[in-house]
Design an enzyme around this catalytic site. Sequence first.
Site, PDB file in Angstrom:
ATOM      1  N   HIS A 117       3.959  -8.543  11.576  1.00  0.00           N
ATOM      2  CA  HIS A 117       3.906  -9.886  11.008  1.00  0.00           C
ATOM      3  C   HIS A 117       3.798  -9.773   9.494  1.00  0.00           C
TER       4      HIS A 117
ATOM      5  N   THR B 154      -2.062  -2.628  17.890  1.00  0.00           N
ATOM      6  CA  THR B 154      -0.710  -2.727  17.304  1.00  0.00           C
ATOM      7  C   THR B 154       0.407  -2.309  18.258  1.00  0.00           C
TER       8      THR B 154
ATOM      9  N   LEU C 299     -10.175  -5.827  10.988  1.00  0.00           N
ATOM     10  CA  LEU C 299      -8.801  -5.700  10.486  1.00  0.00           C
ATOM     11  C   LEU C 299      -8.656  -4.498   9.556  1.00  0.00           C
TER      12      LEU C 299
ATOM     13  N   ARG D 207       2.034  -9.950   2.181  1.00  0.00           N
ATOM     14  CA  ARG D 207       2.330  -8.604   2.664  1.00  0.00           C
ATOM     15  C   ARG D 207       2.319  -7.621   1.499  1.00  0.00           C
TER      16      ARG D 207
ATOM     17  N   GLU E  63       2.681  -0.469  17.393  1.00  0.00           N
ATOM     18  CA  GLU E  63       2.965   0.952  17.109  1.00  0.00           C
ATOM     19  C   GLU E  63       2.416   1.854  18.214  1.00  0.00           C
TER      20      GLU E  63
ATOM     21  N   LYS F 208      -4.712   4.301  16.281  1.00  0.00           N
ATOM     22  CA  LYS F 208      -4.876   2.930  16.797  1.00  0.00           C
ATOM     23  C   LYS F 208      -5.061   2.927  18.319  1.00  0.00           C
TER      24      LYS F 208
ATOM     25  N   TYR G 126      -0.845   7.186  12.674  1.00  0.00           N
ATOM     26  CA  TYR G 126      -1.379   5.815  12.688  1.00  0.00           C
ATOM     27  C   TYR G 126      -1.418   5.272  14.127  1.00  0.00           C
TER      28      TYR G 126
ATOM     29  N   THR H 266      -9.418  -7.846   2.184  1.00  0.00           N
ATOM     30  CA  THR H 266      -8.527  -7.820   1.018  1.00  0.00           C
ATOM     31  C   THR H 266      -7.071  -7.558   1.408  1.00  0.00           C
ATOM     32  N   GLY H 267      -6.811  -7.349   2.686  1.00  0.00           N
ATOM     33  CA  GLY H 267      -5.444  -7.083   3.139  1.00  0.00           C
ATOM     34  C   GLY H 267      -4.713  -8.375   3.477  1.00  0.00           C
ATOM     35  N   GLN H 268      -3.464  -8.211   3.951  1.00  0.00           N
ATOM     36  CA  GLN H 268      -2.642  -9.390   4.274  1.00  0.00           C
ATOM     37  C   GLN H 268      -3.334 -10.325   5.277  1.00  0.00           C
ATOM     38  N   ASP H 269      -3.696  -9.781   6.438  1.00  0.00           N
ATOM     39  CA  ASP H 269      -4.250 -10.640   7.488  1.00  0.00           C
ATOM     40  C   ASP H 269      -5.621 -11.167   7.099  1.00  0.00           C
TER      41      ASP H 269
ATOM     42  N   ALA I 214      -8.160  -0.949   8.031  1.00  0.00           N
ATOM     43  CA  ALA I 214      -7.476   0.262   8.518  1.00  0.00           C
ATOM     44  C   ALA I 214      -6.604   0.826   7.418  1.00  0.00           C
TER      45      ALA I 214
HETATM   46  P1  NAP Z   1      -3.370  -4.252   5.146  1.00  0.00           P
HETATM   47  O1  NAP Z   1      -2.782  -5.360   4.326  1.00  0.00           O
HETATM   48  O2  NAP Z   1      -2.883  -2.871   4.918  1.00  0.00           O
HETATM   49  O3  NAP Z   1      -4.963  -4.284   4.932  1.00  0.00           O
HETATM   50  C1  NAP Z   1      -5.784  -3.222   5.338  1.00  0.00           C
HETATM   51  C2  NAP Z   1      -7.202  -3.525   4.926  1.00  0.00           C
HETATM   52  O4  NAP Z   1      -8.039  -2.451   5.382  1.00  0.00           O
HETATM   53  C3  NAP Z   1      -7.431  -3.652   3.406  1.00  0.00           C
HETATM   54  O5  NAP Z   1      -8.272  -4.748   3.158  1.00  0.00           O
HETATM   55  C4  NAP Z   1      -8.152  -2.351   3.062  1.00  0.00           C
HETATM   56  O6  NAP Z   1      -9.046  -2.489   1.969  1.00  0.00           O
HETATM   57  C5  NAP Z   1      -8.952  -2.135   4.345  1.00  0.00           C
HETATM   58  N1  NAP Z   1      -9.442  -0.772   4.471  1.00  0.00           N
HETATM   59  C6  NAP Z   1      -8.749   0.394   4.340  1.00  0.00           C
HETATM   60  N2  NAP Z   1      -9.563   1.442   4.458  1.00  0.00           N
HETATM   61  C7  NAP Z   1     -10.815   0.959   4.684  1.00  0.00           C
HETATM   62  C8  NAP Z   1     -12.093   1.555   4.859  1.00  0.00           C
HETATM   63  N3  NAP Z   1     -12.273   2.868   4.837  1.00  0.00           N
HETATM   64  N4  NAP Z   1     -13.152   0.746   5.066  1.00  0.00           N
HETATM   65  C9  NAP Z   1     -12.997  -0.608   5.060  1.00  0.00           C
HETATM   66  N5  NAP Z   1     -11.824  -1.224   4.875  1.00  0.00           N
HETATM   67  C10 NAP Z   1     -10.737  -0.453   4.689  1.00  0.00           C
HETATM   68  O7  NAP Z   1      -3.196  -4.558   6.697  1.00  0.00           O
HETATM   69  P2  NAP Z   1      -2.780  -5.927   7.445  1.00  0.00           P
HETATM   70  O8  NAP Z   1      -1.298  -6.008   7.489  1.00  0.00           O
HETATM   71  O9  NAP Z   1      -3.563  -7.037   6.898  1.00  0.00           O
HETATM   72  O10 NAP Z   1      -3.238  -5.597   8.931  1.00  0.00           O
HETATM   73  C11 NAP Z   1      -4.549  -5.894   9.379  1.00  0.00           C
HETATM   74  C12 NAP Z   1      -4.870  -5.021  10.585  1.00  0.00           C
HETATM   75  O11 NAP Z   1      -3.947  -5.287  11.631  1.00  0.00           O
HETATM   76  C13 NAP Z   1      -4.777  -3.523  10.325  1.00  0.00           C
HETATM   77  O12 NAP Z   1      -5.766  -2.898  11.114  1.00  0.00           O
HETATM   78  C14 NAP Z   1      -3.406  -3.151  10.826  1.00  0.00           C
HETATM   79  O13 NAP Z   1      -3.357  -1.804  11.210  1.00  0.00           O
HETATM   80  C15 NAP Z   1      -3.272  -4.096  12.003  1.00  0.00           C
HETATM   81  N6  NAP Z   1      -1.916  -4.507  12.363  1.00  0.00           N
HETATM   82  C16 NAP Z   1      -1.101  -5.039  11.412  1.00  0.00           C
HETATM   83  C17 NAP Z   1       0.164  -5.485  11.768  1.00  0.00           C
HETATM   84  C18 NAP Z   1       1.089  -6.104  10.760  1.00  0.00           C
HETATM   85  O14 NAP Z   1       2.272  -6.227  11.047  1.00  0.00           O
HETATM   86  N7  NAP Z   1       0.599  -6.533   9.620  1.00  0.00           N
HETATM   87  C19 NAP Z   1       0.594  -5.379  13.106  1.00  0.00           C
HETATM   88  C20 NAP Z   1      -0.293  -4.838  14.048  1.00  0.00           C
HETATM   89  C21 NAP Z   1      -1.551  -4.424  13.667  1.00  0.00           C
HETATM   90  P3  NAP Z   1      -8.706  -2.052   0.454  1.00  0.00           P
HETATM   91  O15 NAP Z   1      -8.394  -3.323  -0.270  1.00  0.00           O
HETATM   92  O16 NAP Z   1      -9.989  -1.480  -0.020  1.00  0.00           O
HETATM   93  O17 NAP Z   1      -7.597  -1.074   0.487  1.00  0.00           O
HETATM   94  O1  G4F Z   2       7.437  -2.151   7.073  1.00  0.00           O
HETATM   95  P1  G4F Z   2       7.098  -0.882   7.751  1.00  0.00           P
HETATM   96  O2  G4F Z   2       6.409   0.144   6.950  1.00  0.00           O
HETATM   97  O3  G4F Z   2       6.276  -1.286   9.051  1.00  0.00           O
HETATM   98  P2  G4F Z   2       5.966  -0.513  10.417  1.00  0.00           P
HETATM   99  O4  G4F Z   2       6.143   0.942  10.255  1.00  0.00           O
HETATM  100  O5  G4F Z   2       6.757  -1.178  11.491  1.00  0.00           O
HETATM  101  O6  G4F Z   2       4.418  -0.813  10.597  1.00  0.00           O
HETATM  102  C1  G4F Z   2       3.897  -2.131  10.417  1.00  0.00           C
HETATM  103  O7  G4F Z   2       3.911  -2.805  11.663  1.00  0.00           O
HETATM  104  C2  G4F Z   2       3.074  -2.221  12.673  1.00  0.00           C
HETATM  105  C3  G4F Z   2       3.234  -3.073  13.935  1.00  0.00           C
HETATM  106  O8  G4F Z   2       4.334  -2.621  14.670  1.00  0.00           O
HETATM  107  C4  G4F Z   2       1.653  -2.244  12.164  1.00  0.00           C
HETATM  108  F1  G4F Z   2       0.796  -1.762  13.117  1.00  0.00           F
HETATM  109  C5  G4F Z   2       1.543  -1.405  10.893  1.00  0.00           C
HETATM  110  O9  G4F Z   2       0.208  -1.484  10.395  1.00  0.00           O
HETATM  111  C6  G4F Z   2       2.488  -1.995   9.848  1.00  0.00           C
HETATM  112  O10 G4F Z   2       2.017  -3.264   9.478  1.00  0.00           O
HETATM  113  O11 G4F Z   2       8.424  -0.228   8.330  1.00  0.00           O
HETATM  114  C7  G4F Z   2       9.305  -0.933   9.181  1.00  0.00           C
HETATM  115  C8  G4F Z   2      10.565  -0.118   9.389  1.00  0.00           C
HETATM  116  C9  G4F Z   2      10.323   1.330   9.811  1.00  0.00           C
HETATM  117  O12 G4F Z   2      11.260   1.669  10.787  1.00  0.00           O
HETATM  118  C10 G4F Z   2      10.589   2.136   8.547  1.00  0.00           C
HETATM  119  O13 G4F Z   2      11.016   3.471   8.782  1.00  0.00           O
HETATM  120  O14 G4F Z   2      11.253  -0.037   8.134  1.00  0.00           O
HETATM  121  C11 G4F Z   2      11.691   1.299   7.943  1.00  0.00           C
HETATM  122  N1  G4F Z   2      11.909   1.495   6.510  1.00  0.00           N
HETATM  123  C12 G4F Z   2      13.102   1.778   5.936  1.00  0.00           C
HETATM  124  N2  G4F Z   2      12.959   1.902   4.619  1.00  0.00           N
HETATM  125  C13 G4F Z   2      10.977   1.436   5.540  1.00  0.00           C
HETATM  126  C14 G4F Z   2      11.633   1.692   4.341  1.00  0.00           C
HETATM  127  N3  G4F Z   2       9.658   1.178   5.587  1.00  0.00           N
HETATM  128  C15 G4F Z   2       8.966   1.169   4.417  1.00  0.00           C
HETATM  129  N4  G4F Z   2       7.644   0.884   4.449  1.00  0.00           N
HETATM  130  N5  G4F Z   2       9.567   1.444   3.222  1.00  0.00           N
HETATM  131  C16 G4F Z   2      10.910   1.719   3.133  1.00  0.00           C
HETATM  132  O15 G4F Z   2      11.439   1.958   2.045  1.00  0.00           O
END
Ligand code: NAP
Ligand code: G4F
Length: 347
Positions: free
Chosen positions: A202, A144, A97, A207, A146, A176, A172, A29-32, A99
């Site tokens: 990404h 990640t 995915l 998102r 991170e 991870k 986080y 249900t998340g972005q990816d 988390a």
């Molecule tokens: P997201 O939109 O936040 O989606 C997270 C998903 O995890 C949601 O479907 C959520 O379900 C599910 N979830 C949360 N808690 C859970 C639990 N207890 N049991 C089962 N499912 C659970 O994240 P995303 O951006 O798609 O990212 C996908 C994965 O890649 C994550 O692991 C994230 O940490 C990692 N990642 C993301 C990025 C990025 O930039 N997007 C970069 C590096 C790594 P609900 O609908 O129930 O909340």
């Molecule tokens: O969009 P963010 O919350 O993403 P962040 O922290 O980079 O994490 C995302 O990318 C990671 C990969 O590097 C993933 F693993 C993780 O699951 C997630 O998808 O914040 C990006 C930047 C940060 O520096 C934050 O402090 O934006 C800054 N920021 C400034 N104002 C904000 C805000 N972030 C959020 N979320 N909301 C604000 O109002």
Amino acid sequence: MPDSTAPDTIAPDATAPAPQKRALITGITGQDGGHLAEFLNSKGYEVYGLIRGQRNARKEAFEAEFPYVHLIEADLTDQTSLIQAVLTSQPDEVYNLGAISHVGYSFRNPQLTADITGKGVLNLLEAVRIAGFAEKARFYQASTSEMFGGLDYNRPGAGYNEESLFHPRSPYGVAKLYAHWIARNYRESYGMFVSTGILFNHEGERRGLEFVTRKISNAVAAIHLGLQDHIELGDLYPKRDWGYAGDYVKGMWLMLQQDEPDDFVLATGETHSIEEFLQLAFAEIGIDNWKNYVRQNPEFMRPAEVDILLGDPSKAERVLGWTRDVDFPGLVKLMVQHDIKLLSPGK
Ligand code: NAP
Ligand code: G4F
């Protein structure tokens, strides 16, 4: 009399379609999860996805958008439900995915983050083993950037790669890192096909609104339509290596099509500040003086910040043949235009 010219075994029918592959996705249900479900469906996979909670707010919209996905109720903290999910889906490929993925939220809920984002991965790996799929199913772990944390930024120009030092800066990132190493440990200990993708940020139209890029694109669209007059953000100086989520799920799939499991960085090789994102986003609606519309609010700042992330995707490009279709200006444009459409009256 048996026909002595008849073959002992029936030769495989070369014209028969290959059996449909089955994929199990956590975090569907998340972005990816959305991008990956769409991509795997286009490749002919039978797609299964975990849904959690007794009434998941995202379920109805998800079912409308992805009618072909089989949803299974399970939670990464509940191993029995994970074993059942593996037995029901009989997967060839498992994409983990799921988390708690928001860094800011992880500071406020560190134990929950450890349980889901960290130990949840152990629960799922064990479920795959207990259900008897250790040899059959290939496993993708969503690691990640991170985990790098930005402090050991000792490769200017080149960016972090698969050999770089880890130094996570949030609950986080720490969770991870455990997940990353337990996934690698199962590969080394049990010979499981476990690959990790160390993905840099990404983004895109799917998102969550809690992440900075979508928060900005949504607010810019609302300002354009007269629904909002400013946006409140935390720190604007941090830099991220921002790509498009649709490009990144192709990389996840490619990792599981290789002969051997491995670890791969997916990134663009460019880094941009939040200020640059704001500038391009506001330019999309014809506003140059974007600073007039932005207020800083400490509520959105973090106890420890990752100042800069820049990735080196050369291994993924070389080994997987991974390419990207969307660049940074294209990403900002796509997100703002999507949100203008979404918020427009009578859309
Ligand atoms: P997201 O939109 O936040 O989606 C997270 C998903 O995890 C949601 O479907 C959520 O379900 C599910 N979830 C949360 N808690 C859970 C639990 N207890 N049991 C089962 N499912 C659970 O994240 P995303 O951006 O798609 O990212 C996908 C994965 O890649 C994550 O692991 C994230 O940490 C990692 N990642 C993301 C990025 C990025 O930039 N997007 C970069 C590096 C790594 P609900 O609908 O129930 O909340
Ligand atoms: O969009 P963010 O919350 O993403 P962040 O922290 O980079 O994490 C995302 O990318 C990671 C990969 O590097 C993933 F693993 C993780 O699951 C997630 O998808 O914040 C990006 C930047 C940060 O520096 C934050 O402090 O934006 C800054 N920021 C400034 N104002 C904000 C805000 N972030 C959020 N979320 N909301 C604000 O109002």
